[in-house]
Design a protein around this motif. Structure first.
Motif, PDB file in Angstrom:
ATOM      1  N   GLN A   1      -5.273  -0.432  -7.634  1.00 30.14           N
ATOM      2  CA  GLN A   1      -4.704  -0.029  -6.352  1.00 30.14           C
ATOM      3  C   GLN A   1      -4.486  -1.245  -5.455  1.00 30.14           C
ATOM      4  O   GLN A   1      -4.655  -1.199  -4.243  1.00 30.14           O
TER       5      GLN A   1
ATOM      6  N   THR B   1      -2.685  -4.160  -3.363  1.00 32.00           N
ATOM      7  CA  THR B   1      -1.575  -4.087  -2.408  1.00 32.00           C
ATOM      8  C   THR B   1      -1.245  -5.468  -1.853  1.00 32.00           C
ATOM      9  O   THR B   1      -1.871  -6.469  -2.187  1.00 32.00           O
TER      10      THR B   1
ATOM     11  N   ASN C   1       5.643  -1.220  -9.049  1.00 35.33           N
ATOM     12  CA  ASN C   1       5.146  -1.742  -7.794  1.00 35.33           C
ATOM     13  C   ASN C   1       6.222  -1.496  -6.740  1.00 35.33           C
ATOM     14  O   ASN C   1       7.173  -0.746  -6.980  1.00 35.33           O
ATOM     15  N   GLN C   2       6.063  -2.094  -5.577  1.00 37.81           N
ATOM     16  CA  GLN C   2       7.101  -2.015  -4.544  1.00 37.81           C
ATOM     17  C   GLN C   2       7.677  -3.401  -4.270  1.00 37.81           C
ATOM     18  O   GLN C   2       7.974  -3.768  -3.135  1.00 37.81           O
TER      19      GLN C   2
ATOM     20  N   SER D   1      -5.799  -7.226  -1.790  1.00 40.22           N
ATOM     21  CA  SER D   1      -4.799  -8.163  -2.304  1.00 40.22           C
ATOM     22  C   SER D   1      -5.440  -9.202  -3.221  1.00 40.22           C
ATOM     23  O   SER D   1      -6.664  -9.283  -3.341  1.00 40.22           O
TER      24      SER D   1
ATOM     25  N   ASN E   1       0.584  -1.136  -9.686  1.00 40.94           N
ATOM     26  CA  ASN E   1      -0.192  -1.332  -8.475  1.00 40.94           C
ATOM     27  C   ASN E   1       0.721  -0.995  -7.294  1.00 40.94           C
ATOM     28  O   ASN E   1       1.656  -0.208  -7.454  1.00 40.94           O
ATOM     29  N   SER E   2       0.448  -1.570  -6.137  1.00 42.67           N
ATOM     30  CA  SER E   2       1.307  -1.337  -4.970  1.00 42.67           C
ATOM     31  C   SER E   2       1.670  -2.653  -4.312  1.00 42.67           C
ATOM     32  O   SER E   2       1.708  -2.766  -3.078  1.00 42.67           O
ATOM     33  N   PHE E   3       1.937  -3.675  -5.115  1.00 47.59           N
ATOM     34  CA  PHE E   3       2.342  -4.965  -4.577  1.00 47.59           C
ATOM     35  C   PHE E   3       3.719  -4.837  -3.927  1.00 47.59           C
ATOM     36  O   PHE E   3       4.576  -4.075  -4.385  1.00 47.59           O
ATOM     37  N   SER E   4       3.934  -5.608  -2.874  1.00 46.74           N
ATOM     38  CA  SER E   4       5.209  -5.564  -2.152  1.00 46.74           C
ATOM     39  C   SER E   4       5.743  -6.973  -1.960  1.00 46.74           C
ATOM     40  O   SER E   4       5.076  -7.961  -2.281  1.00 46.74           O
TER      41      SER E   4
END
Length: 224
Positions: A154, A156, A201-202, A134, A177-180
């Motif tokens: 990558q 998160t 992203n998410q 992160s 990326n895979s930020f939520s």
């Protein structure tokens, strides 16, 4: 003969002073020792890749180190875009005294995003690498930051609610990326932000936090 000895003594003293001044100037031209230690630590963290000029001399500011730009005795820029770098960034970047730009985009750098960065940074370009984890809340200390590109990694987790001090930030790219989670409320303090890319992203929630920003270029995607 006394006057001759006196003249010779004065001349010898002037020569000695001149030598000392030259020596002092040479010493003052050497790169800041803290910057030397920081760039050597970065090189080691990246796996000591064979970069042109790096390690050929002990002084990173002598013009031989590829991608290294200095101002007087301080390193102000490191630009090694698409240099086939691997390894990690390590945790010594904050040791640079005057670093303004770091561009290591389009490489294969892994590991996590550094826990701290130089407060002098104005530009961070780390796109298209293999960074994971992160973004730390220490981001809030970068009050001079103007541009940050972290797209194509990558990364998160939720974005830290640490944007309140980044009033100089103009361009921000966090896409792919895979930020939520939702955009933190402190994003609303980015009073200079004109470009924001957060697609792929998410992320969830609404874009209401952006309504008062001077955005000219916004890329987002569902479920916004």
């Amino acid at each position: 003969m006394g006057w001759k000895r006196s003249v010779l003594g004065c001349l010898n003293l002037e020569i000695l002073v001149g030598i000392l001044l030259i020596f002092a100037v040479q010493l003052s031209d050497e790169t800041d020792p803290g910057d030397v230690a920081a760039i050597n630590a970065l090189h080691a963290s990246l796996g000591s890749p064979p970069l042109p000029g790096w390690g050929v001399s002990a002084d990173p500011c002598d013009g031989q180190w590829q991608g290294v730009v200095c101002q007087e005795t301080n390193i102000i820029s490191i630009q090694l875009n698409a240099a086939n770098l691997a390894g990690e960034l390590g945790d010594n970047l904050a040791s640079f005294s005057s670093l303004k730009t770091i561009d290591l985009s389009n490489n294969h750098i892994g590991g996590t995003f550094p826990s701290s960065l130089p407060v002098t940074l104005q530009n961070i370009f780390l796109s298209d690498n293999d960074l994971a984890g992160s973004i730390p809340s220490s981001l809030s200390s970068l009050s001079q930051l103007s541009a940050m590109s972290l797209n194509g990694n990558q990364l998160t987790g939720e974005l830290p609610d640490s944007f309140q001090g980044l009033t100089a930030l103009v361009n921000l790219d966090l896409s792919s990326n895979s930020f939520s989670g939702a955009l933190p409320s402190s994003v609303g303090n980015l009073s200079s932000l004109t470009t924001l890319h957060v697609q792929n992203n998410q992320l969830s929630g609404t874009l209401d936090v952006l309504q008062d920003l001077p955005l000219a270029d916004l890329y987002s995607s569902s479920p916004f």
